[in-house]
Design a protein around this motif. Sequence first.
Motif, mmCIF file in Angstrom:
data_model
loop_
_atom_site.group_PDB
_atom_site.id
_atom_site.type_symbol
_atom_site.label_atom_id
_atom_site.label_comp_id
_atom_site.label_asym_id
_atom_site.label_seq_id
_atom_site.Cartn_x
_atom_site.Cartn_y
_atom_site.Cartn_z
ATOM 1 N N PRO A 77 -33.997 -41.861 -5.318
ATOM 2 C CA PRO A 77 -35.249 -41.338 -6.298
ATOM 3 C C PRO A 77 -34.803 -40.602 -7.261
ATOM 4 O O PRO A 77 -34.500 -39.248 -7.119
ATOM 5 C CB PRO A 77 -36.516 -40.753 -5.394
ATOM 6 C CG PRO A 77 -35.974 -41.589 -3.857
ATOM 7 C CD PRO A 77 -34.441 -41.588 -3.778
ATOM 8 N N GLY A 78 -35.120 -40.803 -8.474
ATOM 9 C CA GLY A 78 -35.127 -40.164 -9.629
ATOM 10 C C GLY A 78 -33.637 -39.799 -10.178
ATOM 11 O O GLY A 78 -33.601 -39.263 -11.183
ATOM 12 N N VAL A 79 -32.869 -40.736 -9.682
ATOM 13 C CA VAL A 79 -31.420 -40.678 -10.045
ATOM 14 C C VAL A 79 -30.946 -41.876 -10.739
ATOM 15 O O VAL A 79 -31.056 -43.143 -10.210
ATOM 16 C CB VAL A 79 -30.549 -40.449 -8.589
ATOM 17 C CG1 VAL A 79 -29.001 -40.235 -9.318
ATOM 18 C CG2 VAL A 79 -30.897 -39.139 -7.953
ATOM 19 N N PRO A 80 -30.704 -41.538 -11.947
ATOM 20 C CA PRO A 80 -30.168 -43.059 -12.645
ATOM 21 C C PRO A 80 -29.021 -43.566 -12.108
ATOM 22 O O PRO A 80 -28.153 -43.114 -11.484
ATOM 23 C CB PRO A 80 -29.921 -42.601 -14.214
ATOM 24 C CG PRO A 80 -30.757 -41.266 -14.292
ATOM 25 C CD PRO A 80 -30.425 -40.609 -12.809
ATOM 26 N N LEU A 81 -29.193 -44.933 -12.039
ATOM 27 C CA LEU A 81 -27.737 -45.862 -11.712
ATOM 28 C C LEU A 81 -26.612 -45.175 -12.157
ATOM 29 O O LEU A 81 -25.637 -44.960 -11.205
ATOM 30 C CB LEU A 81 -28.053 -47.102 -11.932
ATOM 31 C CG LEU A 81 -26.689 -48.051 -11.405
ATOM 32 C CD1 LEU A 81 -26.930 -48.104 -9.726
ATOM 33 C CD2 LEU A 81 -27.385 -49.365 -11.676
ATOM 34 N N LYS A 82 -26.517 -44.874 -13.302
ATOM 35 C CA LYS A 82 -25.245 -44.254 -13.680
ATOM 36 C C LYS A 82 -24.775 -42.914 -12.971
ATOM 37 O O LYS A 82 -23.398 -42.712 -13.083
ATOM 38 C CB LYS A 82 -25.141 -44.111 -15.228
ATOM 39 C CG LYS A 82 -26.204 -42.916 -15.790
ATOM 40 C CD LYS A 82 -26.188 -42.786 -17.336
ATOM 41 C CE LYS A 82 -26.956 -41.837 -17.690
ATOM 42 N NZ LYS A 82 -26.645 -40.437 -17.151
ATOM 43 N N ASP A 83 -25.578 -42.224 -12.542
ATOM 44 C CA ASP A 83 -25.329 -41.026 -11.624
ATOM 45 C C ASP A 83 -25.494 -41.073 -10.210
ATOM 46 O O ASP A 83 -25.480 -40.076 -9.505
ATOM 47 C CB ASP A 83 -26.343 -39.952 -12.226
ATOM 48 C CG ASP A 83 -26.090 -39.780 -13.676
ATOM 49 O OD1 ASP A 83 -25.016 -39.791 -14.223
ATOM 50 O OD2 ASP A 83 -27.152 -39.158 -14.343
ATOM 51 N N ALA A 84 -25.718 -42.239 -9.650
ATOM 52 C CA ALA A 84 -26.107 -42.468 -8.352
ATOM 53 C C ALA A 84 -24.961 -42.285 -7.493
ATOM 54 O O ALA A 84 -25.189 -42.226 -6.344
ATOM 55 C CB ALA A 84 -26.583 -43.787 -8.195
ATOM 56 N N LEU A 85 -23.730 -42.713 -7.895
ATOM 57 C CA LEU A 85 -22.363 -42.735 -6.893
ATOM 58 C C LEU A 85 -22.104 -41.555 -6.175
ATOM 59 O O LEU A 85 -22.143 -41.525 -5.013
ATOM 60 C CB LEU A 85 -21.292 -43.385 -7.801
ATOM 61 C CG LEU A 85 -20.038 -43.494 -6.837
ATOM 62 C CD1 LEU A 85 -20.405 -44.209 -5.521
ATOM 63 C CD2 LEU A 85 -19.008 -44.178 -7.626
#
Length: 393
Positions: A185-193
Amino acid sequence: MRIVEVKQGVAPIRSDIANAYIDFSAMTASIVAVTVEGDAGRATGFGFNSNGRYAQPGLLAERFVPRLLSADPAALTLPDGTLNPAGGWAAMMKNEKPGGHGERSVAVGVLDMALWDAAAKLEGKPLWRLLADRYRGGTADEAAWVYAAGGYYYPGKGIDGLLEEMKRYLGLGYSTVKMKIGGSPGVPLKDALPEDLRRIEAVLDLLDGDGSRLAVDVNGRFGLHAALAYAAALEPFGLRWYEEPLDPVDYATHATLAEHYAPPIATGENLFSMVDCRNLIRHGGLRPDRDILQFDPALSYGLVEYLRTLAMLEAHGWSPRRCVPHGGHQFALNIAVGLGLGGNESYPEVFAPFGGFADDVPVVDGRVRMPDAPGIGFEAKSALYAVFKDLAG
């Protein structure tokens, strides 16, 4: 054999949980009760659709229930006088064009489940035994391997909450667990890893570093770039599988991923016909020595169609042991034991009362032994049977 009565209803399975793609705040399920009468007596079979797809009251009422009620008794009867669910299936699919698999496959699957429940009850057998007798020369597995599916996103749930959940599953007897990734939640996909790697490593510590006891599930959110980035990061962990990283019908992209990711990939829960499953096998680049097929019979036109899918897989060199159905329900568990699949999903804490198995059936070392209750065994799951009993009146 004749269909005496069909009742249907809608049951809520809403929850605050979410995966990487959807939340379950408005999720519903169709429930049905189908009463069948023959020379051996009368039985009522029950059915419902798996989580992830909504109830189908309109399709049931307008097309599939009326057709089932008008099914030819001769088509519903096998030469030995027992119930033939395939005859009911053919009646339901009369005047349906090829293609368009999706929501109608859910409606038909609900009724198909009830027909198999009734068929086994009329013979006084558990469904797993009926299937072994009809299709496997009487041989049934002694138990089914099961894994605990969870690790959903939930408001306010951090890594500590995730670990407590996984500890509960291990305490219940599961040895393998699954968690969601790709949707913090709240984490863009580009920063999720990076966030997902922290979550995965925490669970692996709980599992003594044994990646074969952990599966991760993306629910189809990634494109190729994200799927490959995650694949490179996940490969050293040696996970049980990397589930549904891509859109389920993007077969060519699956093939590209399989060229770059050597450990097991799992997919198929959102394919709803034998033909779609065949396209995955033909074009998805999956490997029959390691990858996992998660076709859910409750969502994909039922067991009648699932038997066709198993025959197709055999023709393409795939063992039924590579099949581990999605859904975490008793129907697929019976199929796994009776037809010799590789196991079954389980939902110990979510999607009540449909998730999970019979009340007095424990999980021991990650395996479940089947009871001898006639039919699918819904009557042995008190909370679920209460829903069906209210429907049947």
